[in-house]
Design a protein around this motif. Structure first.
Motif, mmCIF file in Angstrom:
data_model
loop_
_atom_site.group_PDB
_atom_site.id
_atom_site.type_symbol
_atom_site.label_atom_id
_atom_site.label_comp_id
_atom_site.label_asym_id
_atom_site.label_seq_id
_atom_site.Cartn_x
_atom_site.Cartn_y
_atom_site.Cartn_z
ATOM 1 N N LYS A 65 0.857 -1.193 0.000
ATOM 2 C CA LYS A 65 0.000 0.000 0.000
ATOM 3 C C LYS A 65 0.887 1.234 0.000
ATOM 4 C CE LYS A 65 -3.879 2.052 2.518
ATOM 5 N NZ LYS A 65 -4.774 1.926 3.701
ATOM 6 N N ARG A 66 0.719 2.066 -1.033
ATOM 7 C CA ARG A 66 1.530 3.265 -1.184
ATOM 8 C C ARG A 66 0.619 4.467 -1.451
ATOM 9 N NH1 ARG A 66 6.203 2.965 -5.376
ATOM 10 N NH2 ARG A 66 7.075 4.567 -4.005
ATOM 11 N N TYR A 67 0.884 5.522 -0.720
ATOM 12 C CA TYR A 67 0.199 6.788 -0.975
ATOM 13 C C TYR A 67 1.100 7.669 -1.831
ATOM 14 C CZ TYR A 67 -2.492 5.413 3.183
ATOM 15 O OH TYR A 67 -3.258 4.733 4.099
ATOM 16 N N ARG A 68 0.454 8.438 -2.654
ATOM 17 C CA ARG A 68 1.189 9.458 -3.405
ATOM 18 C C ARG A 68 0.735 10.824 -2.863
ATOM 19 N NH1 ARG A 68 1.297 10.494 -9.991
ATOM 20 N NH2 ARG A 68 2.727 12.310 -9.900
ATOM 21 N N ILE A 69 1.661 11.540 -2.230
ATOM 22 C CA ILE A 69 1.360 12.839 -1.615
ATOM 23 C C ILE A 69 1.878 13.936 -2.537
ATOM 24 C CG2 ILE A 69 1.517 14.257 0.451
ATOM 25 C CD1 ILE A 69 0.225 11.549 0.900
ATOM 26 N N THR A 70 0.990 14.847 -2.907
ATOM 27 C CA THR A 70 1.354 15.966 -3.782
ATOM 28 C C THR A 70 1.031 17.283 -3.060
ATOM 29 O OG1 THR A 70 0.880 14.654 -5.752
ATOM 30 C CG2 THR A 70 0.987 17.048 -6.025
ATOM 31 N N VAL A 71 1.908 18.248 -3.167
ATOM 32 C CA VAL A 71 1.692 19.560 -2.567
ATOM 33 C C VAL A 71 1.880 20.621 -3.644
ATOM 34 C CG1 VAL A 71 4.095 19.662 -1.793
ATOM 35 C CG2 VAL A 71 2.402 21.167 -0.754
ATOM 36 N N VAL A 72 0.979 21.569 -3.665
ATOM 37 C CA VAL A 72 1.033 22.693 -4.610
ATOM 38 C C VAL A 72 0.829 23.986 -3.815
ATOM 39 C CG1 VAL A 72 0.014 23.774 -6.642
ATOM 40 C CG2 VAL A 72 0.154 21.281 -6.499
ATOM 41 N N GLY A 73 1.653 24.961 -4.035
ATOM 42 C CA GLY A 73 1.513 26.231 -3.318
ATOM 43 C C GLY A 73 1.998 26.115 -1.888
ATOM 44 N N ASN A 74 1.313 26.784 -0.987
ATOM 45 C CA ASN A 74 1.708 26.787 0.424
ATOM 46 C C ASN A 74 0.483 26.477 1.282
ATOM 47 O OD1 ASN A 74 3.742 27.157 2.423
ATOM 48 N ND2 ASN A 74 2.815 29.130 2.939
ATOM 49 N N PRO A 75 -0.033 25.254 1.221
ATOM 50 C CA PRO A 75 -1.259 24.915 1.959
ATOM 51 C C PRO A 75 -1.012 24.857 3.463
ATOM 52 C CG PRO A 75 -0.326 22.955 0.983
ATOM 53 C CD PRO A 75 0.503 24.109 0.486
ATOM 54 N N ASP A 76 -2.093 24.928 4.212
ATOM 55 C CA ASP A 76 -2.027 24.933 5.677
ATOM 56 C C ASP A 76 -3.188 24.097 6.198
ATOM 57 O OD1 ASP A 76 -1.869 25.445 8.365
ATOM 58 O OD2 ASP A 76 -2.578 27.520 8.217
ATOM 59 N N TYR A 77 -2.911 22.910 6.708
ATOM 60 C CA TYR A 77 -4.007 22.063 7.173
ATOM 61 C C TYR A 77 -4.544 22.497 8.537
ATOM 62 C CZ TYR A 77 -0.370 19.490 9.826
ATOM 63 O OH TYR A 77 0.651 19.134 10.655
ATOM 64 N N SER A 78 -3.929 23.524 9.154
ATOM 65 C CA SER A 78 -4.490 24.058 10.398
ATOM 66 C C SER A 78 -5.637 25.024 10.132
ATOM 67 C CB SER A 78 -3.404 24.774 11.197
ATOM 68 O OG SER A 78 -2.974 25.943 10.524
ATOM 69 N N ALA A 79 -5.867 25.358 8.865
ATOM 70 C CA ALA A 79 -6.955 26.283 8.519
ATOM 71 C C ALA A 79 -7.710 25.746 7.313
ATOM 72 C CB ALA A 79 -6.404 27.676 8.239
#
Length: 558
Positions: A65-79
């Motif tokens: 089981k493998r996840y593919r994590i992608t990030v774009v910009g400057n996200p903030d999961y606290s908001a």
């Protein structure tokens, strides 16, 4: 945004077991810290923030089981405001359409960061004989500290350090005692530093991790500058001199107009400097200075005709008691300078440095300031015992300053901003309000003449001058004058009655003489042969009733 991608496992048609309907392989369970870690890895390698950056994450509990994590910009999961669930059909070798039914069951979070913190407070008091008192205090509070009654979300979210030092010092103890100086001074210094646990420019990444990824290949100066931006730093300083004066060595010595002990000096300085993530600089400075002069004396009246025997007669009493004073009773003059200066420089987000810093490009500083010079005057003078003069005045002026910061920038050739302020200060400022009042009280010498010593009268005058603004269109100069004239009188009827001998005798209390013992022979009594005048008690009572009015007062005012 963050994107978590996972290949789905299909269920077998007809199998209704829980493991088949809800395959464990399809469950998405990703720690938040891994999302932030991958974003930090992107920043460390210097990839563009607007270009999708992906990493694979293996699930240790399920093989393959493998996840593919992608990030774009400057996200903030606290908001987080939006969560989307989608199904992607990637290209397959047969290029054929697929048919599927997808169910989403639950969305939940679990687990808290229950890392604890600590707090400490210290205080120190030092007394150096009669020279100084020193007080120092400090406290520290770390991330996660809170009371047992507080929720996890209510605990400290940052590391805070504060300390302060203050001292009251009697500087005159360092000088020779014969100088007779009094120089009390207070000096204080306070510092507060708030270090956030998470980076304010990247709120879901811890500050230390963010700095490590951003400045791995950069200088220490860049790292320190970045820390200064994201931390909240406040510094306060102050120094005060209150009632600095020279004390008379002999308390019984007479006061002189030129005595240094008549002067008092005051000066205070305080400033506040603060920087944080939104404010590049907030600076406030307050300065106050004042000089006071107070002269109090009991001048001796000059009576030039006091010892001339020719004026001993009651008719010349007004000449004999003529007097005047050459010196005033009191003089009070005070001048106070008060200056407040505030500069606020806010930050502006620069797209070229998105996520890495803030600039002040395009944001002009805001200034708030005032500079005043207030003066008061007071004079009391007994020119004669019967003539009192009082004068008081208040002057409120403004020291005009050019816009912006006061520095050596030239307003015109050879004339800087600082020169402009000093020029207005030498002119004692621009008058905004001036009020003065003069009073004169004179007592007519009616008591100096035998025929009028039962009368007394006073005369009073007052004048005022004010500057006001009424229409708000043009600040013109308005002069308002007023004068009050009054005569206050008192008639002492008792002294008038006593000028008549008959009435004076009636006003006197009756005194009965004690009877004299008469010698007599033993056993023989003599009749009382002493003749006494009639007392006329009824007549005296009637006359006293007519003289019930003892005083008459009157006043006349214009």
């Amino acid at each position: 945004y963050y994107e978590v991608e996972l290949p789905l496992a299909f269920s077998t048609i007809g199998d209704t077991t829980t493991a088949n309907v809800w395959p464990q392989f399809n469950e998405i369970d990703v720690p938040f810290k891994d999302l932030a870690r991958i974003k930090s890895n992107r920043n460390r390698v210097g990839a563009g923030v607007l270009v999708p950056y992906s990493e694979f994450l293996n699930d240790a509990t399920i093989a393959g089981k493998r996840y593919r994590i992608t990030v774009v910009g400057n996200p903030d999961y606290s908001a987080v405001q939006v969560i989307m669930i989608g199904v992607r059909n990637p290209a397959s070798p047969d290029r054929q359409p697929k048919r599927a039914c997808v169910w989403a069951n639950e969305l939940r979070t679990e687990g808290f960061d229950q890392e604890g913190g600590y707090a400490a407070t210290a205080r120190l008091n030092i007394k150096l004989a009669d020279f100084a008192n020193i007080t120092a205090a400090g406290n520290i509070e770390t991330f996660g500290f809170g009371g047992v009654q507080q929720r996890i979300s209510e605990r400290a979210r940052q590391n805070t350090m504060r300390y302060s030092v203050g001292a009251n010092v009697n500087l005159e103890k360092m000088l020779p005692q014969w100088l007779g100086l009094k120089i009390p001074m207070f000096v204080g210094y306070e510092r507060e530093r708030i270090k956030p646990r998470f980076n304010p420019l990247d709120p879901d990444v811890r500050l230390e991790e963010s700095i490590e990824s951003r400045f791995a290949n950069r200088s220490d100066a860049d790292e320190q500058e970045y820390r200064r931006i994201v931390e909240d730093n406040t510094t306060r300083r102050s120094i005060n001199f209150t009632n600095v004066q020279k004390i008379k060595r002999d308390a019984q010595a007479p006061s002189r107009l030129w005595s240094l002990s008549n002067f008092t000096f005051n000066y205070s300085f305080s400033d506040l400097r603060r920087t944080n993530i939104t404010t590049a600089l907030y600076y406030q400075r307050n300065e106050r200075g004042g000089v006071g002069y107070v002269y109090n004396a009991t001048p001796k009246s000059i009576e030039p005709f006091k010892n001339i025997k020719a004026f001993d007669k009651p008719a010349w009493k007004w000449i004999k008691e003529f007097n005047f004073n050459l010196m005033p009773n009191s003089i009070a003059i005070r001048g106070d300078l008060d200056r407040m200066f505030t500069q606020t420089q806010l930050r502006n987000a620069d797209p070229a440095f998105l996520g890495t810093g803030l600039t002040t490009v395009g944001v002009r500083p805001f200034f708030e300031k005032f500079f005043t010079f207030n003066r008061t005057y007071d004079l009391q003078w007994s020119l004669m015992r019967s003539l009192q003069l009082n004068y008081s005045a208040i002057a409120n002026t403004v020291i005009d300053e050019p816009d912006g910061e006061i520095n050596e920038t030239e307003l015109r050739p050879g004339f800087s901003r600082r020169d402009s302020v000093m020029h207005n200060l030498r002119r004692f400022g621009r008058m905004k309000n001036f009020r003065q009042q003069a009073n004169a009280t004179y007592r007519l010498p009616l008591d100096k003449f035998p025929l009028t010593d039962w009368l007394s009268a006073f005369n009073y005058r007052a004048a005022a001058l004010g500057v006001v603004d009424t229409n708000g269109v043009f600040f013109g100069n308005f002069i308002d004058n007023s004068r009050q004239r009054a005569v206050n009188g008192r008639v002492d009827l008792l002294r008038l009655y006593n000028k008549v001998p008959f009435l004076k005798k009636i006003n006197e209390p009756t005194r009965r003489p004690a009877p004299r013992p008469q010698p007599s022979a033993p056993g023989v009594s003599r009749p009382d042969t002493v003749k006494r005048p009639p007392e006329f008690r009824l007549f005296k009572g009637l006359v006293r009733t007519l003289m019930t009015a003892r005083n008459v007062t009157f006043n006349y005012t214009v």
